[in-house]
Design a protein around this motif. Structure first.
Motif, PDB file in Angstrom:
ATOM      1  N   TRP A   1      92.979  30.376  -8.992  1.00  0.00           N
ATOM      2  CA  TRP A   1      91.892  31.316  -9.288  1.00  0.00           C
ATOM      3  C   TRP A   1      92.412  32.725  -9.087  1.00  0.00           C
ATOM      4  CZ3 TRP A   1      86.736  30.340 -10.568  1.00  0.00           C
ATOM      5  CH2 TRP A   1      86.397  29.004 -10.648  1.00  0.00           C
ATOM      6  N   PRO A   2      91.904  33.689  -9.840  1.00  0.00           N
ATOM      7  CA  PRO A   2      92.346  35.080  -9.651  1.00  0.00           C
ATOM      8  C   PRO A   2      92.064  35.552  -8.225  1.00  0.00           C
ATOM      9  CG  PRO A   2      91.107  34.874 -11.688  1.00  0.00           C
ATOM     10  CD  PRO A   2      90.985  33.561 -10.976  1.00  0.00           C
ATOM     11  N   GLY A   3      93.046  36.163  -7.629  1.00  0.00           N
ATOM     12  CA  GLY A   3      92.909  36.694  -6.277  1.00  0.00           C
ATOM     13  C   GLY A   3      93.330  35.728  -5.193  1.00  0.00           C
ATOM     14  N   LEU A   4      93.539  34.468  -5.526  1.00  0.00           N
ATOM     15  CA  LEU A   4      93.966  33.490  -4.523  1.00  0.00           C
ATOM     16  C   LEU A   4      95.471  33.288  -4.619  1.00  0.00           C
ATOM     17  CD1 LEU A   4      91.120  30.829  -4.788  1.00  0.00           C
ATOM     18  CD2 LEU A   4      91.356  32.693  -3.161  1.00  0.00           C
ATOM     19  N   PRO A   5      96.135  32.994  -3.479  1.00  0.00           N
ATOM     20  CA  PRO A   5      97.602  32.832  -3.519  1.00  0.00           C
ATOM     21  C   PRO A   5      97.997  31.563  -4.259  1.00  0.00           C
ATOM     22  CG  PRO A   5      96.751  32.287  -1.350  1.00  0.00           C
ATOM     23  CD  PRO A   5      95.603  32.839  -2.138  1.00  0.00           C
ATOM     24  N   GLU A   6      99.240  31.543  -4.747  1.00  0.00           N
ATOM     25  CA  GLU A   6      99.752  30.382  -5.456  1.00  0.00           C
ATOM     26  C   GLU A   6      99.928  29.222  -4.505  1.00  0.00           C
ATOM     27  OE1 GLU A   6     103.271  31.169  -7.647  1.00  0.00           O
ATOM     28  OE2 GLU A   6     102.410  32.878  -8.677  1.00  0.00           O
ATOM     29  N   ARG A   7      99.883  28.032  -5.063  1.00  0.00           N
ATOM     30  CA  ARG A   7     100.038  26.815  -4.265  1.00  0.00           C
ATOM     31  C   ARG A   7     101.454  26.761  -3.697  1.00  0.00           C
ATOM     32  NH1 ARG A   7      99.104  20.742  -6.584  1.00  0.00           N
ATOM     33  NH2 ARG A   7      99.034  19.712  -4.567  1.00  0.00           N
ATOM     34  N   GLY A   8     101.559  26.490  -2.411  1.00  0.00           N
ATOM     35  CA  GLY A   8     102.856  26.380  -1.756  1.00  0.00           C
ATOM     36  C   GLY A   8     103.462  27.698  -1.341  1.00  0.00           C
ATOM     37  N   SER A   9     102.748  28.805  -1.514  1.00  0.00           N
ATOM     38  CA  SER A   9     103.317  30.103  -1.154  1.00  0.00           C
ATOM     39  C   SER A   9     103.281  30.337   0.355  1.00  0.00           C
ATOM     40  CB  SER A   9     102.583  31.232  -1.866  1.00  0.00           C
ATOM     41  OG  SER A   9     101.253  31.334  -1.404  1.00  0.00           O
ATOM     42  N   GLY A  10     102.396  29.650   1.059  1.00  0.00           N
ATOM     43  CA  GLY A  10     102.314  29.805   2.505  1.00  0.00           C
ATOM     44  C   GLY A  10     101.380  30.905   2.957  1.00  0.00           C
ATOM     45  N   SER A  11     100.926  31.752   2.049  1.00  0.00           N
ATOM     46  CA  SER A  11     100.009  32.817   2.451  1.00  0.00           C
ATOM     47  C   SER A  11      98.563  32.324   2.387  1.00  0.00           C
ATOM     48  CB  SER A  11     100.193  34.044   1.547  1.00  0.00           C
ATOM     49  OG  SER A  11      99.907  33.707   0.217  1.00  0.00           O
ATOM     50  N   ARG A  12      97.730  32.925   3.203  1.00  0.00           N
ATOM     51  CA  ARG A  12      96.325  32.508   3.276  1.00  0.00           C
ATOM     52  C   ARG A  12      95.483  33.329   2.308  1.00  0.00           C
ATOM     53  NH1 ARG A  12      94.687  30.302   8.835  1.00  0.00           N
ATOM     54  NH2 ARG A  12      92.764  30.332   7.677  1.00  0.00           N
ATOM     55  N   PRO A  13      94.429  32.726   1.750  1.00  0.00           N
ATOM     56  CA  PRO A  13      93.565  33.486   0.845  1.00  0.00           C
ATOM     57  C   PRO A  13      92.743  34.515   1.609  1.00  0.00           C
ATOM     58  CG  PRO A  13      92.721  31.273   1.138  1.00  0.00           C
ATOM     59  CD  PRO A  13      94.042  31.326   1.841  1.00  0.00           C
ATOM     60  N   ASP A  14      92.401  35.595   0.950  1.00  0.00           N
ATOM     61  CA  ASP A  14      91.586  36.647   1.542  1.00  0.00           C
ATOM     62  C   ASP A  14      90.145  36.135   1.670  1.00  0.00           C
ATOM     63  OD1 ASP A  14      90.658  39.022   2.515  1.00  0.00           O
ATOM     64  OD2 ASP A  14      90.739  40.079   0.588  1.00  0.00           O
ATOM     65  N   TRP A  15      89.536  36.316   2.831  1.00  0.00           N
ATOM     66  CA  TRP A  15      88.197  35.765   3.068  1.00  0.00           C
ATOM     67  C   TRP A  15      87.150  36.427   2.185  1.00  0.00           C
ATOM     68  CZ3 TRP A  15      84.244  38.868   4.683  1.00  0.00           C
ATOM     69  CH2 TRP A  15      84.586  40.108   5.208  1.00  0.00           C
ATOM     70  N   ARG A  16      87.377  37.688   1.794  1.00  0.00           N
ATOM     71  CA  ARG A  16      86.402  38.372   0.931  1.00  0.00           C
ATOM     72  C   ARG A  16      86.366  37.756  -0.458  1.00  0.00           C
ATOM     73  NH1 ARG A  16      88.898  43.780   3.123  1.00  0.00           N
ATOM     74  NH2 ARG A  16      90.638  42.596   2.344  1.00  0.00           N
ATOM     75  N   ILE A  17      87.508  37.384  -0.984  1.00  0.00           N
ATOM     76  CA  ILE A  17      87.556  36.761  -2.310  1.00  0.00           C
ATOM     77  C   ILE A  17      86.938  35.376  -2.268  1.00  0.00           C
ATOM     78  CG2 ILE A  17      89.121  35.902  -4.100  1.00  0.00           C
ATOM     79  CD1 ILE A  17      90.943  38.267  -3.382  1.00  0.00           C
ATOM     80  N   VAL A  18      87.250  34.614  -1.232  1.00  0.00           N
ATOM     81  CA  VAL A  18      86.663  33.273  -1.085  1.00  0.00           C
ATOM     82  C   VAL A  18      85.152  33.365  -0.932  1.00  0.00           C
ATOM     83  CG1 VAL A  18      86.593  31.222   0.392  1.00  0.00           C
ATOM     84  CG2 VAL A  18      88.772  32.294  -0.137  1.00  0.00           C
ATOM     85  N   SER A  19      84.670  34.323  -0.163  1.00  0.00           N
ATOM     86  CA  SER A  19      83.221  34.465   0.000  1.00  0.00           C
ATOM     87  C   SER A  19      82.553  34.942  -1.291  1.00  0.00           C
ATOM     88  CB  SER A  19      82.893  35.409   1.161  1.00  0.00           C
ATOM     89  OG  SER A  19      83.439  36.680   0.924  1.00  0.00           O
ATOM     90  N   ALA A  20      83.235  35.767  -2.090  1.00  0.00           N
ATOM     91  CA  ALA A  20      82.681  36.190  -3.381  1.00  0.00           C
ATOM     92  C   ALA A  20      82.561  35.005  -4.332  1.00  0.00           C
ATOM     93  CB  ALA A  20      83.542  37.279  -3.995  1.00  0.00           C
ATOM     94  N   TYR A  21      83.599  34.151  -4.371  1.00  0.00           N
ATOM     95  CA  TYR A  21      83.523  32.943  -5.194  1.00  0.00           C
ATOM     96  C   TYR A  21      82.392  32.027  -4.724  1.00  0.00           C
ATOM     97  CZ  TYR A  21      87.848  33.769  -7.792  1.00  0.00           C
ATOM     98  OH  TYR A  21      88.802  34.269  -8.623  1.00  0.00           O
ATOM     99  N   ALA A  22      82.245  31.858  -3.414  1.00  0.00           N
ATOM    100  CA  ALA A  22      81.188  31.000  -2.885  1.00  0.00           C
ATOM    101  C   ALA A  22      79.809  31.569  -3.199  1.00  0.00           C
ATOM    102  CB  ALA A  22      81.359  30.825  -1.376  1.00  0.00           C
ATOM    103  N   LEU A  23      79.656  32.875  -3.103  1.00  0.00           N
ATOM    104  CA  LEU A  23      78.378  33.507  -3.400  1.00  0.00           C
ATOM    105  C   LEU A  23      77.994  33.344  -4.875  1.00  0.00           C
ATOM    106  CD1 LEU A  23      76.110  35.251  -2.174  1.00  0.00           C
ATOM    107  CD2 LEU A  23      77.390  37.254  -2.949  1.00  0.00           C
ATOM    108  N   VAL A  24      78.943  33.530  -5.772  1.00  0.00           N
ATOM    109  CA  VAL A  24      78.675  33.345  -7.201  1.00  0.00           C
ATOM    110  C   VAL A  24      78.317  31.893  -7.492  1.00  0.00           C
ATOM    111  CG1 VAL A  24      79.758  33.350  -9.489  1.00  0.00           C
ATOM    112  CG2 VAL A  24      80.035  35.307  -7.968  1.00  0.00           C
ATOM    113  N   PHE A  25      79.045  30.949  -6.906  1.00  0.00           N
ATOM    114  CA  PHE A  25      78.749  29.535  -7.107  1.00  0.00           C
ATOM    115  C   PHE A  25      77.357  29.175  -6.595  1.00  0.00           C
ATOM    116  CE2 PHE A  25      78.674  25.232  -5.323  1.00  0.00           C
ATOM    117  CZ  PHE A  25      78.870  24.492  -6.488  1.00  0.00           C
ATOM    118  N   LEU A  26      77.007  29.641  -5.419  1.00  0.00           N
ATOM    119  CA  LEU A  26      75.687  29.348  -4.863  1.00  0.00           C
ATOM    120  C   LEU A  26      74.574  29.980  -5.687  1.00  0.00           C
ATOM    121  CD1 LEU A  26      76.387  29.623  -1.035  1.00  0.00           C
ATOM    122  CD2 LEU A  26      75.938  27.558  -2.374  1.00  0.00           C
TER     123      LEU A  26
END
Length: 151
Positions: A112-137
């Motif tokens: 997904w845009p704004g999320l790190p690539e699989r296997g990169s080892g970096s953590r996703p930004d909580w603001r982007i994850v919460s924005a995706y969750a808010l739109v889905f809800l």
């Protein structure tokens, strides 16, 4: 004349098991020098790029289309008392197709845009994850609210 391995070089000299003896450091006379070879190094991916194939996409698209039609028709036309059930079943099938599509895309390496690539080892930004969750809800709430208004 008998066919067999040649044991003489073009110039008349003997061949060694690993080739002619005249080339310094394994570089042939008409090729690049050792210093040129070190600077012109290019990495090439030997494996083909992973893509979603048509046999992976076809069932996802068919399920999504069927589910969205099942969701849309009871909302657009009067289906009677069973319209809400058909619409909720269509919403469920569409959601399953969307999840299946996301898992297939993740398997070939898409993110997904704004999320790190699989296997990169970096953590996703909580603001982007919460924005995706808010739109889905919000979309889920509006869909359920619209179906609930059918009754």
């Amino acid at each position: 004349m008998e066919a067999g391995p040649r044991d003489t070089a073009h110039g008349g000299g003997e061949l060694t098991p690993d080739g002619p003896d005249g080339a310094p450091d394994g570089v042939i006379d008409d090729g690049p020098g050792v210093d040129q070879m070190a600077t012109a190094e290019v990495e090439v991916e030997l494996r083909p790029q992973r893509r979603l194939r048509i046999w992976q996409l076809a069932p996802i698209v068919i399920l999504a289309a069927a589910g969205s039609l099942m969701f849309a028709f009871p909302l657009a036309f009067d289906f009677g008392d069973g319209g809400a059930v058909v619409a909720m079943l269509g919403l469920l099938i569409s959601s399953c197709a969307a999840g299946w599509g996301m898992m297939a895309a993740r398997r070939v390496g898409h993110t997904w845009p704004g999320l790190p690539e699989r296997g990169s080892g970096s953590r996703p930004d909580w603001r982007i994850v919460s924005a995706y969750a808010l739109v889905f809800l919000a979309v889920a709430f509006l869909a359920v609210w619209r179906v609930a208004r059918l009754r």
